[in-house]
Design an enzyme around this catalytic site. Sequence first.
Site, PDB file in Angstrom:
ATOM      1  N   GLU A 225       0.749  -1.174   0.121  1.00 14.25           N
ATOM      2  CA  GLU A 225      -0.168  -0.075   0.094  1.00 14.25           C
ATOM      3  C   GLU A 225       0.909   1.388  -0.056  1.00 14.25           C
ATOM      4  O   GLU A 225       0.738   2.250  -0.700  1.00 14.25           O
ATOM      5  CB  GLU A 225      -0.863   0.071   1.130  1.00 14.25           C
ATOM      6  N   ARG A 229       0.908   3.868  -3.252  1.00 17.10           N
ATOM      7  CA  ARG A 229       0.173   4.993  -3.057  1.00 17.10           C
ATOM      8  C   ARG A 229       1.357   6.275  -2.746  1.00 17.10           C
ATOM      9  O   ARG A 229       1.243   7.134  -3.423  1.00 17.10           O
ATOM     10  CB  ARG A 229      -0.614   5.086  -1.728  1.00 17.10           C
ATOM     11  N   ASP A 375      -5.332  -9.744  -8.134  1.00 15.57           N
ATOM     12  CA  ASP A 375      -5.696  -8.840  -9.148  1.00 15.57           C
ATOM     13  C   ASP A 375      -4.461  -8.434  -9.796  1.00 15.57           C
ATOM     14  O   ASP A 375      -4.139  -8.635 -11.060  1.00 15.57           O
ATOM     15  CB  ASP A 375      -6.584  -7.603  -8.985  1.00 15.57           C
ATOM     16  N   GLU A 546     -11.844   0.781 -10.626  1.00 22.80           N
ATOM     17  CA  GLU A 546     -11.571  -0.093 -11.500  1.00 22.80           C
ATOM     18  C   GLU A 546     -12.337   0.075 -12.720  1.00 22.80           C
ATOM     19  O   GLU A 546     -11.702  -0.004 -13.901  1.00 22.80           O
ATOM     20  CB  GLU A 546     -11.455  -1.528 -10.821  1.00 22.80           C
ATOM     21  N   THR A 633      -0.764   0.527 -10.131  1.00 23.84           N
ATOM     22  CA  THR A 633      -2.103  -0.088  -9.827  1.00 23.84           C
ATOM     23  C   THR A 633      -2.901   1.114  -8.912  1.00 23.84           C
ATOM     24  O   THR A 633      -4.049   0.662  -8.684  1.00 23.84           O
ATOM     25  CB  THR A 633      -2.050  -1.197  -9.168  1.00 23.84           C
TER      26      THR A 633
END
Length: 656
Positions: A225, A229, A375, A546, A633
């Site tokens: 994360e 980010r 994913d 998404e 992502t």
Amino acid sequence: MAVLPITSHDLQSDYDNAKFRRRSLFKVITQAVLTSNVRRNCGSCGVGKLLALLMIAGLAFLTVAHTNSGISAASEIVQHINVRGEEKVITEGHGNAELLKRFWRKPPRLPPRLPPRGKAGNNSLAAEAHNQQHILGSAVRQNKVAEAFRHAWTGYKNYAMGSDELMPLSKRGVDGLGGLGATIVDSLDTAMIMGLNDIVQEAGYWIEKKLPERLNEKGQVNLFETTIRVLGGLLSAYCLSGGENETTGDWGSRTKLDGPNPAIYLERAQDLADRLMVAFTSSPTPIPYSDVILQERSAHPAPDGLSSTSEVSSLQLEFWYLSKLSGNPKYGDAAMHVLEHLKTLPKFEGLVPIYISPHSGHFSGQNIRLGSRGDSYYEYLVKVWLQQRGAGHGGSDVSYLREMYDEAIKGVKNRLIQKSIPKGLVFVGELPAGKDGSFYPKMDHLVCFLPGTLALGATRGLTKQRAMEEGLMTIEDIENLKLAEDIMKTCYEMYSVTTTGLAPEIAHFHTQKFYEDGLQGGNKSSEFLDDIIIRYADRHNLLRPETAESLFVLHRITQDPKYLEWGWQIFQAFESHTKVDSGGYSSLNDVTVLPPPRRDKMETFFLGETLKYLYLLFGDSNVLPLDKFVFNTEAHPLPISRKGAENDLTSQTQAS
């Protein structure tokens, strides 16, 4: 309010057919007499002029009488209009009657030539009007999205500045991501793309002045994360603000950005990455530990000892780019060794379980899915290949990533794709018990990343038209792009089927072997009401990005305007049901009822991803072109290696 396109049909006039019916020669002569200057000046005409008129009329009568077919035949005029480009050829009757007709009759005024309905050319009036309205409509929509971003930022700034996330209902901040001001860093490049300089200044100042002390004081963070980010956000901000001269002019900025010197963003990124590197160096295998204590510069595995497959395989875009910028290969080497190790592990038709052990370096369990924890493994296979193809880290070959991706997509098509009943939506299911278990018709909203990924893999970020013209698409690529559009339709219907127009976190699908009654989305007008099943525990919406991401990518690649309309409908639903008057947007607990009960959380990715993708969807394709930038992502754009892109294009052309 949606802006509807103008078509060539809208510009055509309705013409009265009676104006173009055939007229007899007698009527022609009569009308000529009545409408000529003779009529208008009859009050002053002399005897000579009157006699001349009578002679002409008599001559006409004799000529008509001599004609074999008589007056009725002489009045038969065959008119043929042949249009070729700008040429008009009009062929009429022959003989004396024809001469008289040409003498007396003025041809009727023809209607303006317009292109056939639905076949307007690029240079036609209809196309011009459509283009102008499209540009105007897209600009209006972009402005609305930018206003939504400002509203979200204002709520965060007023009630949670410096916290990771805003709780918009209780008007306070919360640190759920390690306390690094995640919303600030995640939002910065969105503000840059939108040209919101005041927000760029506010976020940039905080990063320059406040982030260093947070890095020194804060404790545990999640490697994945924090990388996608915070590290990704800092690297993207450095690139977009002009830090890397090679790419500054490529991303299409029309605004001179304010804020700190771009070098500040790179310094903060390198400081953070140096602390995160311990997750790699502490592990006995190439698989990093999941958690890092920044202050201590130590790392440890998750409580169950496992890492998510998607998490360990979604660090490479960021760490490789940092190595490129800093000149220090350690970041890219550590991250790329993960993918090199995964290449050696056994798979099921390219598909992998969602857990992996950093202690053994092997997959754990059998659960295979493209939703949570699985994913972005598939996403980064193709994106890292796009970023580094022909260059690689340290010049090594990364073609194995494309091979792994191609094998995995074949496995998805063979094992995970089914159609719902009764209407046949194409969806991606799961194999909870692995290759020997049964298919389960459950699809997370997270899976809606897949249409965009399939499209990128099919065209390498080029438009479909250009990729086809340059011979870059194989038959398999064409099939994958078609699959992308089919799944995109399903993702959109997951929104459209609910009462609020917003998708649930998870959907199940009606199949021959699976059905649960009474769990519909609530929109009675949806034709897919019986195809999509939404359990009570799955009805929340977290403002996820998404679907917006895939709409953006598919519109860029296919140029199909329906994706603009779908995106606009989704944005309007967010505005209607999640906007908080005092500032910010809230998640929802149930998308199937009105009014939807709210959840007191605004995720960082709503500003960092969802609104960014919607803004880009309605914008110019020259802004962050997909053949020059790849989005991590968390939607942070990073430049593609120019050398790699050029080498790949050359090799593909030669192969064709």
